[in-house]
Design an enzyme around this catalytic site. Sequence first.
Site, short mmCIF file in Angstrom:
data_model
loop_
_atom_site.label_atom_id
_atom_site.label_comp_id
_atom_site.label_asym_id
_atom_site.label_seq_id
_atom_site.Cartn_x
_atom_site.Cartn_y
_atom_site.Cartn_z
N LYS A 22 0.81 -1.19 -0.11
CA LYS A 22 0.10 0.01 -0.01
C LYS A 22 0.87 1.24 0.09
O LYS A 22 1.97 1.12 0.47
CB LYS A 22 -0.86 0.00 1.18
N GLY A 103 7.18 -6.73 14.60
CA GLY A 103 6.86 -6.31 13.35
C GLY A 103 6.94 -4.83 13.33
O GLY A 103 6.11 -4.30 14.03
N VAL A 104 7.55 -4.31 12.46
CA VAL A 104 7.54 -2.55 12.48
C VAL A 104 6.10 -1.96 12.03
O VAL A 104 5.82 -1.14 12.31
CB VAL A 104 8.74 -2.28 11.54
N ASP A 105 5.31 -2.82 11.27
CA ASP A 105 3.91 -2.32 10.98
C ASP A 105 3.16 -2.37 12.40
O ASP A 105 2.44 -1.29 12.49
CB ASP A 105 3.24 -3.28 10.05
N THR A 179 -21.15 -24.76 3.77
CA THR A 179 -19.87 -24.80 4.15
C THR A 179 -19.26 -23.44 3.84
O THR A 179 -18.62 -22.83 4.88
CB THR A 179 -19.05 -25.92 3.46
N1 LIG Z 1 -7.44 -4.91 -3.23
C1 LIG Z 1 -7.22 -5.76 -2.16
N2 LIG Z 1 -6.29 -6.66 -2.33
C2 LIG Z 1 -5.79 -7.41 -1.37
N3 LIG Z 1 -6.41 -7.89 -0.29
C3 LIG Z 1 -7.42 -6.68 -0.30
C4 LIG Z 1 -7.92 -5.72 -0.95
N4 LIG Z 1 -9.00 -5.04 -0.38
C5 LIG Z 1 -9.14 -5.61 0.83
N5 LIG Z 1 -8.33 -6.80 0.90
C6 LIG Z 1 -8.32 -7.46 2.16
O1 LIG Z 1 -6.91 -7.15 2.76
C7 LIG Z 1 -6.44 -8.08 3.57
C8 LIG Z 1 -4.96 -7.87 3.78
O2 LIG Z 1 -4.87 -6.64 4.35
P1 LIG Z 1 -3.67 -5.87 4.18
O3 LIG Z 1 -3.61 -4.70 5.26
O4 LIG Z 1 -3.39 -5.63 2.88
O5 LIG Z 1 -2.59 -6.79 4.62
P2 LIG Z 1 -1.00 -6.89 4.86
O6 LIG Z 1 -0.61 -5.44 5.57
O7 LIG Z 1 -0.54 -8.06 5.57
O8 LIG Z 1 -0.22 -6.77 3.47
C9 LIG Z 1 -6.96 -9.38 2.79
O9 LIG Z 1 -7.03 -10.43 3.55
C10 LIG Z 1 -7.99 -9.02 2.03
O10 LIG Z 1 -9.40 -9.75 2.59
C1 LIG Z 2 2.50 -10.33 12.82
C2 LIG Z 2 2.82 -9.70 11.42
C3 LIG Z 2 3.17 -11.04 10.66
C4 LIG Z 2 1.56 -9.08 10.76
O1 LIG Z 2 2.04 -8.73 9.54
P1 LIG Z 2 0.86 -8.32 8.27
O2 LIG Z 2 -0.42 -9.22 8.62
O3 LIG Z 2 0.50 -6.89 8.79
O4 LIG Z 2 1.29 -8.48 7.11
C5 LIG Z 2 4.19 -8.86 11.43
O5 LIG Z 2 4.00 -7.80 12.22
C6 LIG Z 2 5.43 -9.66 12.05
O6 LIG Z 2 5.98 -10.31 10.97
N1 LIG Z 2 5.80 -9.46 13.23
C7 LIG Z 2 6.71 -10.12 13.90
C8 LIG Z 2 6.57 -10.78 14.79
C9 LIG Z 2 6.02 -9.85 15.90
O7 LIG Z 2 5.76 -8.85 15.77
O8 LIG Z 2 6.33 -10.23 17.26
#
Ligand SMILES: Nc1ncnc2c1ncn2[C@@H]1O[C@H](COP(=O)(O)OP(=O)(O)O)[C@@H](O)[C@H]1O
Ligand SMILES: CC(C)(COP(=O)(O)O)[C@@H](O)C(=O)NCCC(=O)O
EC number: 2.7.1.33
Length: 252
Positions: A22, A103-105, A179
């Site tokens: 993103k 995780g830095v996020d 299901t």
């Molecule tokens: N355009 C899109 N592409 C991919 N995933 C999307 C989109 N819009 C919504 N999603 C939802 O976002 C989720 C992933 O969230 P996101 O914050 O992008 O994850 P990450 O930060 O782990 O990459 C997916 O599980 C999906 O359900």
């Molecule tokens: C938990 C996560 C996988 C989440 O990542 P995301 O789903 O946002 O892609 C990420 O923050 C990560 O790899 N963390 C490392 C382990 C920790 O935060 O303790």
Amino acid sequence: MVVKLVLGSVNLLIDIGNTSVKYALYSPQTPLHALDVARAPLMELVSKAMIADHIYVCNVKENSTLIDFMQELDAVKHKITIVNTKAEAFGIKNSYSDVTKMGVDRWMCMLACRALESKNFLVFHAGTAITCDAVVGNKHLGGWICAGFMMSRSAVVANADKVNDKQSSLATLRFGNDTGDCVANGALAQLIGLVMSGSKQFSCECKDYTIYIGGGDGRLLYENLPSELLSKSKYFENLVLIGLACVANNAT
Ligand SMILES: Nc1ncnc2c1ncn2[C@@H]1O[C@H](COP(=O)(O)OP(=O)(O)O)[C@@H](O)[C@H]1O
Ligand SMILES: CC(C)(COP(=O)(O)O)[C@@H](O)C(=O)NCCC(=O)O
């Protein structure tokens, strides 16, 4: 160049998650809650990175994902900041004994909430995984990491021979009658259950707090919260990018 004339100094903020990349163009005049977020393959951002004044990257994937991108940007590598989780920033003290493991996020989400919120907060980031982090005052108490909405659905399908998912199922909290609906609706119920459990746990620590919800499945989660949680919750499309904007603001 047109973008720069309109916005002044332009930062390219990039959130590399496990599902997708993103990004947003951000200038300090942009209100934090008004980031214009889009998804794109990382290599498609090279041309935007070339014209940006600075590039801030939050990456939770293996570094190999970034290497090709960085090679393309070798000429402007001085403009790139790859952010890391810190023991303390913006007054928040991280509870991890080894902060490099977090995780830095998650850390960016916490910085974003601190910028948006003076109260205690719980933050849920519903991405590939769903994470929860709790902050009281300026102290990070800790968090949870669980299977996210799509991961939860695919885990049931992968491990149970007679369970199929219907990717088209629109998840609601209704009890399913086939299901596919049982799997999709069950995964949503798990996310809601996580917010309810987090809130119950956090109520033992403090009474007055805000719940922040973000991530790709954040809107689905937010819109299905029970009213008592909805009233204390706020949804932001991308808290990670807001966290990066805070880092960018702090650098200028
Ligand atoms: N355009 C899109 N592409 C991919 N995933 C999307 C989109 N819009 C919504 N999603 C939802 O976002 C989720 C992933 O969230 P996101 O914050 O992008 O994850 P990450 O930060 O782990 O990459 C997916 O599980 C999906 O359900
Ligand atoms: C938990 C996560 C996988 C989440 O990542 P995301 O789903 O946002 O892609 C990420 O923050 C990560 O790899 N963390 C490392 C382990 C920790 O935060 O303790």
